[in-house]
Design a protein around this motif. Structure first.
Motif, mmCIF file in Angstrom:
data_model
loop_
_atom_site.group_PDB
_atom_site.id
_atom_site.type_symbol
_atom_site.label_atom_id
_atom_site.label_comp_id
_atom_site.label_asym_id
_atom_site.label_seq_id
_atom_site.Cartn_x
_atom_site.Cartn_y
_atom_site.Cartn_z
ATOM 1 N N ALA A 72 43.096 -13.500 1.218
ATOM 2 C CA ALA A 72 44.070 -13.606 2.306
ATOM 3 C C ALA A 72 44.069 -15.033 2.845
ATOM 4 C CB ALA A 72 43.736 -12.626 3.431
ATOM 5 N N GLY A 73 45.223 -15.442 3.400
ATOM 6 C CA GLY A 73 45.303 -16.771 3.980
ATOM 7 C C GLY A 73 44.357 -16.955 5.145
ATOM 8 N N SER A 74 44.156 -15.892 5.931
ATOM 9 C CA SER A 74 43.243 -15.990 7.074
ATOM 10 C C SER A 74 41.821 -16.277 6.612
ATOM 11 C CB SER A 74 43.277 -14.690 7.877
ATOM 12 O OG SER A 74 42.967 -13.571 7.054
ATOM 13 N N ALA A 75 41.438 -15.735 5.454
ATOM 14 C CA ALA A 75 40.090 -15.965 4.928
ATOM 15 C C ALA A 75 39.924 -17.408 4.469
ATOM 16 C CB ALA A 75 39.803 -15.002 3.779
ATOM 17 N N SER A 76 40.944 -17.969 3.823
ATOM 18 C CA SER A 76 40.853 -19.362 3.378
ATOM 19 C C SER A 76 40.802 -20.313 4.570
ATOM 20 C CB SER A 76 42.026 -19.708 2.456
ATOM 21 O OG SER A 76 43.262 -19.516 3.111
ATOM 22 N N LEU A 77 41.563 -19.999 5.629
ATOM 23 C CA LEU A 77 41.531 -20.836 6.827
ATOM 24 C C LEU A 77 40.174 -20.747 7.526
ATOM 25 C CD1 LEU A 77 45.098 -20.110 8.177
ATOM 26 C CD2 LEU A 77 44.198 -22.371 7.575
ATOM 27 N N ALA A 78 39.615 -19.545 7.598
ATOM 28 C CA ALA A 78 38.297 -19.393 8.211
ATOM 29 C C ALA A 78 37.249 -20.197 7.445
ATOM 30 C CB ALA A 78 37.906 -17.915 8.247
ATOM 31 N N ALA A 79 37.381 -20.203 6.124
ATOM 32 C CA ALA A 79 36.440 -20.982 5.305
ATOM 33 C C ALA A 79 36.593 -22.471 5.572
ATOM 34 C CB ALA A 79 36.670 -20.674 3.829
ATOM 35 N N MET A 80 37.827 -22.923 5.762
ATOM 36 C CA MET A 80 38.042 -24.342 6.058
ATOM 37 C C MET A 80 37.489 -24.696 7.434
ATOM 38 S SD MET A 80 41.547 -26.631 5.976
ATOM 39 C CE MET A 80 42.252 -25.976 7.496
ATOM 40 N N MET A 81 37.735 -23.836 8.431
ATOM 41 C CA MET A 81 37.212 -24.088 9.775
ATOM 42 C C MET A 81 35.686 -24.148 9.766
ATOM 43 S SD MET A 81 40.052 -24.258 11.393
ATOM 44 C CE MET A 81 41.720 -23.604 11.483
ATOM 45 N N GLY A 82 35.092 -23.370 8.878
ATOM 46 C CA GLY A 82 33.635 -23.354 8.783
ATOM 47 C C GLY A 82 33.061 -24.442 7.902
ATOM 48 N N GLY A 83 33.933 -25.276 7.331
ATOM 49 C CA GLY A 83 33.460 -26.388 6.515
ATOM 50 C C GLY A 83 33.122 -26.027 5.082
ATOM 51 N N HIS A 84 33.610 -24.874 4.596
ATOM 52 C CA HIS A 84 33.281 -24.437 3.242
ATOM 53 C C HIS A 84 34.294 -24.921 2.207
ATOM 54 C CE1 HIS A 84 30.186 -22.013 5.080
ATOM 55 N NE2 HIS A 84 31.095 -21.427 5.849
ATOM 56 N N VAL A 85 35.519 -25.180 2.626
ATOM 57 C CA VAL A 85 36.519 -25.818 1.773
ATOM 58 C C VAL A 85 37.181 -26.924 2.593
ATOM 59 C CG1 VAL A 85 36.940 -23.786 0.329
ATOM 60 C CG2 VAL A 85 38.325 -24.147 2.389
ATOM 61 N N ASP A 86 37.814 -27.858 1.892
ATOM 62 C CA ASP A 86 38.356 -29.038 2.572
ATOM 63 C C ASP A 86 39.841 -28.937 2.921
ATOM 64 O OD1 ASP A 86 35.877 -30.516 2.306
ATOM 65 O OD2 ASP A 86 36.360 -30.686 0.170
#
Length: 299
Positions: free
Chosen positions: A161-175
């Motif tokens: 889901a898009g929300s999961a990818s954004l959460a990962a970015m906010m957490g510094g896991h993806v750029d």
């Protein structure tokens, strides 16, 4: 709601109900009923038996191998129904993607992103929802591909889901995470992301008017996900014409235009004949892109 209770906010879809994926999930019960009807039809008519049986060890191993390779179960990948098995009725609108990073990301802008990846493809990670090869993935891979980067070498992380990818970015896991316009507008307004580029042919409007397009930045690419209406194969011409006229009238309504503007969707009505040619061209371009990713069956 059917039952008198509410879901906790942390368990619900992000954004507002009328935007992007949420708008589609709003009809989930209709889709579920349609799925049950399809299964019932398939069992009664023998369609499922003809399509799925017999199950052989070779077929099972082939599907397992395809899944491990990430090969798509689609007509382009050599499996599944083709778009040519349906009757195009109309294309209604297109939606473009915005490339986002955290506000404090060292990636300065769209050109800086491309240069970093050209220098070292594994130095930048991308959060992609919900599969490789879709328009969200293409929106960031296309300018890199235009600059000669091997898109198979990109560091992609696929989320459901898009929300999961954004959460990962906010957490510094993806750029980097590409998102739709409506979501980009909300996140940018709340200072949760910085917008690097838009995949549209020209700048969008309103809150997104200051975001440069990939073309402005020197990369001649445009990526859109389009929405339209299809009918069953062999749909009579009179019915196609009726629904084409009805949908055309719908797109002229003020309510429809307000919905487009609110979601940063771009009106782009096409009738049945235009849509067929458009889909042929889009299919050819998508086939080339997926082939470069190694997501199609080699023949």
């Amino acid at each position: 709601p059917i039952w008198d209770f509410t879901f906790p906010r942390e368990l619900t879809l992000g954004g507002w109900l009328g935007g992007a994926l949420q708008w589609h999930f709003a009809v989930m019960w209709l889709l579920a009923a349609n799925g049950l009807a399809y299964i019932g039809y398939g069992l009664v008519s023998g369609h499922l038996k003809r399509k799925m049986l017999p199950v052989t060890p070779h077929a099972v191993l082939s599907d397992i191998a395809a899944a491990l390779r990430g090969a798509l179960r689609s007509a382009i990948a050599g499996r599944g129904p083709s778009y040519t098995e349906f009757t195009p009725v109309a294309l209604l609108y297109t939606e473009y993607m915005l490339i986002t990073v955290k506000p404090d990301s060292p990636i300065l802008n769209g050109k800086d992103l491309v240069e970093r990846v050209k220098k070292n493809p594994s130095s930048v990670s991308f959060g992609i929802a919900t599969s490789l090869g879709n328009p969200i993935h293409q929106s960031v891979a296309a300018p890199l591909r235009a600059e000669g980067v091997d898109i198979k070498s990109l560091k992609n992380v696929v989320f459901n889901a898009g929300s999961a990818s954004l959460a990962a970015m906010m957490g510094g896991h993806v750029d980097v995470v590409p998102v739709t316009g409506a979501l980009a507008s909300q996140l940018s307004a709340s200072k949760q992301v910085r917008l690097l580029a838009a995949s549209s042919p020209r700048r969008l409007y309103g809150a997104l008017a200051d975001v440069p397009t990939w073309r402005e930045l020197g990369y001649d690419v445009v990526v859109a996900q389009w929405r339209g209406v299809m009918g069953p194969k062999g749909m009579p011409e009179a019915q196609v014409a009726y629904w084409e006229r009805a949908l055309k009238r719908m797109t002229e309504a003020d309510e429809w235009k307000r919905d487009l503007e609110k979601n940063f969707w771009v009106a782009e009505f096409m009738g049945a004949r235009e849509v067929r040619q458009f889909m042929d061209n889009d299919n050819a371009a998508l086939r080339r892109f997926l082939s470069e990713l190694g997501l199609t069956d080699k023949k």
